[in-house]
Design a protein around this motif. Structure first.
Motif, short mmCIF file in Angstrom:
data_model
loop_
_atom_site.label_atom_id
_atom_site.label_comp_id
_atom_site.label_asym_id
_atom_site.label_seq_id
_atom_site.Cartn_x
_atom_site.Cartn_y
_atom_site.Cartn_z
N ASP A 30 -2.58 -21.45 -7.62
CA ASP A 30 -1.31 -20.76 -7.47
C ASP A 30 -1.50 -19.27 -7.62
OD1 ASP A 30 -0.21 -23.18 -7.16
OD2 ASP A 30 0.96 -23.19 -9.02
N ALA A 31 -2.40 -18.86 -8.51
CA ALA A 31 -2.61 -17.44 -8.76
C ALA A 31 -3.14 -16.75 -7.52
CB ALA A 31 -3.57 -17.23 -9.92
N ASP A 32 -4.10 -17.42 -6.84
CA ASP A 32 -4.65 -16.83 -5.62
C ASP A 32 -3.57 -16.68 -4.57
OD1 ASP A 32 -7.12 -16.79 -6.77
OD2 ASP A 32 -7.85 -18.60 -5.78
N THR A 33 -2.73 -17.72 -4.42
CA THR A 33 -1.68 -17.67 -3.41
C THR A 33 -0.68 -16.59 -3.74
OG1 THR A 33 -1.95 -20.05 -3.18
CG2 THR A 33 0.01 -19.06 -2.19
N SER A 34 -0.29 -16.49 -5.01
CA SER A 34 0.70 -15.51 -5.40
C SER A 34 0.22 -14.11 -5.14
CB SER A 34 1.02 -15.69 -6.89
OG SER A 34 1.98 -14.74 -7.31
N ALA A 35 -1.06 -13.86 -5.39
CA ALA A 35 -1.60 -12.53 -5.15
C ALA A 35 -1.51 -12.16 -3.69
CB ALA A 35 -3.05 -12.47 -5.62
N THR A 36 -1.78 -13.15 -2.83
CA THR A 36 -1.68 -12.90 -1.40
C THR A 36 -0.24 -12.71 -0.99
OG1 THR A 36 -3.66 -14.21 -0.99
CG2 THR A 36 -2.19 -13.85 0.88
N ALA A 37 0.64 -13.54 -1.56
CA ALA A 37 2.03 -13.55 -1.13
C ALA A 37 2.74 -12.24 -1.42
CB ALA A 37 2.77 -14.69 -1.83
N THR A 38 2.31 -11.51 -2.41
CA THR A 38 3.02 -10.30 -2.76
C THR A 38 2.63 -9.11 -1.90
OG1 THR A 38 1.34 -9.83 -4.45
CG2 THR A 38 3.32 -11.00 -5.16
N SER A 39 1.65 -9.29 -1.02
CA SER A 39 1.27 -8.20 -0.14
C SER A 39 2.35 -7.98 0.91
CB SER A 39 -0.06 -8.53 0.56
OG SER A 39 -0.34 -7.57 1.55
N THR A 40 2.78 -6.74 1.09
CA THR A 40 3.82 -6.47 2.08
C THR A 40 3.39 -5.44 3.11
OG1 THR A 40 4.77 -4.79 0.61
CG2 THR A 40 5.69 -7.01 0.49
N THR A 41 2.11 -5.13 3.15
CA THR A 41 1.62 -4.22 4.16
C THR A 41 0.32 -4.73 4.73
OG1 THR A 41 0.42 -2.89 2.52
CG2 THR A 41 2.65 -2.18 3.09
N ALA A 42 0.07 -4.40 6.00
CA ALA A 42 -1.18 -4.79 6.62
C ALA A 42 -2.30 -3.90 6.11
CB ALA A 42 -1.07 -4.66 8.15
N SER A 43 -3.47 -4.50 5.93
CA SER A 43 -4.62 -3.74 5.47
C SER A 43 -5.69 -3.73 6.53
CB SER A 43 -5.17 -4.35 4.18
OG SER A 43 -6.40 -3.75 3.84
N ALA A 50 -12.17 -6.38 11.42
CA ALA A 50 -12.32 -5.58 12.63
C ALA A 50 -11.20 -5.83 13.61
CB ALA A 50 -13.66 -5.89 13.30
N GLU A 51 -10.63 -7.05 13.53
CA GLU A 51 -9.56 -7.40 14.46
C GLU A 51 -8.18 -7.14 13.86
OE1 GLU A 51 -10.22 -7.98 17.39
OE2 GLU A 51 -12.36 -8.38 17.26
N ALA A 52 -8.11 -6.63 12.65
CA ALA A 52 -6.81 -6.38 12.02
C ALA A 52 -6.06 -5.30 12.79
CB ALA A 52 -6.99 -5.96 10.57
N ALA A 53 -4.76 -5.44 12.84
CA ALA A 53 -3.96 -4.50 13.62
C ALA A 53 -3.87 -3.15 12.93
CB ALA A 53 -2.55 -5.08 13.81
N ALA A 54 -3.80 -2.12 13.74
CA ALA A 54 -3.62 -0.78 13.21
C ALA A 54 -2.14 -0.52 12.94
CB ALA A 54 -4.16 0.25 14.19
N VAL A 55 -1.28 -1.40 13.46
CA VAL A 55 0.15 -1.25 13.27
C VAL A 55 0.49 -1.38 11.80
CG1 VAL A 55 2.41 -2.20 13.85
CG2 VAL A 55 0.58 -2.22 15.55
N SER A 56 1.26 -0.44 11.28
CA SER A 56 1.59 -0.47 9.86
C SER A 56 3.08 -0.62 9.62
CB SER A 56 1.10 0.81 9.18
OG SER A 56 1.70 1.95 9.77
N THR A 57 3.85 -0.79 10.68
CA THR A 57 5.29 -0.97 10.54
C THR A 57 5.78 -2.09 11.45
OG1 THR A 57 5.81 0.65 12.27
CG2 THR A 57 5.63 1.47 10.01
N CYS A 58 6.95 -2.62 11.11
CA CYS A 58 7.64 -3.57 11.98
C CYS A 58 8.88 -2.87 12.52
CB CYS A 58 8.07 -4.81 11.19
SG CYS A 58 6.71 -5.76 10.48
N PRO A 59 9.18 -3.02 13.80
CA PRO A 59 10.37 -2.35 14.34
C PRO A 59 11.64 -2.88 13.70
CG PRO A 59 9.50 -3.93 15.91
CD PRO A 59 8.48 -3.83 14.81
N THR A 60 12.57 -1.99 13.44
CA THR A 60 13.82 -2.39 12.79
C THR A 60 15.03 -2.33 13.72
OG1 THR A 60 14.14 -0.11 12.01
CG2 THR A 60 12.98 -1.62 10.53
#
Length: 207
Positions: A30-43, A50-60
């Motif tokens: 649960d601790a591992d999942t919780s740590a992941t779940a609290t992330s709110t930005t792309a890294s 290498a394939e992670a998106a450079a996009v850092s926002t979601c359109p509103t």
């Protein structure tokens, strides 16, 4: 049909994944999942991203009111119409309530040209979650304006089914059965046992 839902998010969908670890059996703790779940930005600096998106926002911005739905689905009860997200606008999900499905159904709204997302990938996405029972939006990273990064093994089955096998850059929608969502409900999000859910998702990156 009911109106497009823009209600204030009552809880983070992914913030509840720690309680789902025992249900999905996909996470080591649960601790591992919780740590992941609290992330709110792309890294983009995570090892192997290498394939992670450079996009850092979601359109509103809301989609054009005259936009034609890219997916309509008649459920076992009710129906939905989904206008998919774009680079500049959030998605819209219109629900004729109560909406329910007996089988999880995935629709690719726009296919991306990136790599295929593996079942065990860590992904960066923008997403919107709507409850089919009452048409309320229970979570939306579009409202927050920030994508979320998480391992697919740490989320409910319906969300994983929507993303695994798709290509990076795709926009998808999924109608999720209660069994593939929160079979015991998720009171903090207003989700009751038996509720079918709808997600509209933009896949920004995967590693």
């Amino acid at each position: 049909m009911g109106a497009v839902n823009h209600k204030t998010t009552r809880t983070l969908f992914l913030a509840a994944t720690a309680s789902l670890a025992l249900i999905t059996g996909a996470c080591s703790s649960d601790a591992d999942t919780s740590a992941t779940a609290t992330s709110t930005t792309a890294s983009s600096s995570t090892a192997g991203s290498a394939e992670a998106a450079a996009v850092s926002t979601c359109p509103t911005a809301a989609p054009d009111a005259s936009a034609t739905p890219e997916w309509t689905l008649a459920g076992d009860t009710g129906s939905i119409a989904v206008v998919g997200p774009t680079e500049t606008t959030a998605p819209a999900v219109t629900v004729e309530t109560p909406f329910s499905v007996a089988e999880t159904q995935v629709e690719t709204l726009q296919a991306g040209d990136g790599p295929v997302v593996a079942d065990d990938a860590t992904v960066s996405v923008c997403y919107m979650g709507v409850n089919g029972r009452d048409g309320t939006t229970f979570d939306s990273s579009y409202e927050r304006g920030a994508p979320v990064e998480f391992p697919l093994g740490g989320v409910v089955a319906g969300f994983q089914k929507a993303i695994a096998g798709q290509t990076v850059g795709s926009t998808v929608a999924v109608a999720v059965t209660s069994a593939d969502g929160y079979p015991s409900g998720q009171p903090q999000a207003g989700i009751e046992p038996g509720d079918s859910l709808i997600f509209a998702i933009s896949i920004l990156g995967a590693n």
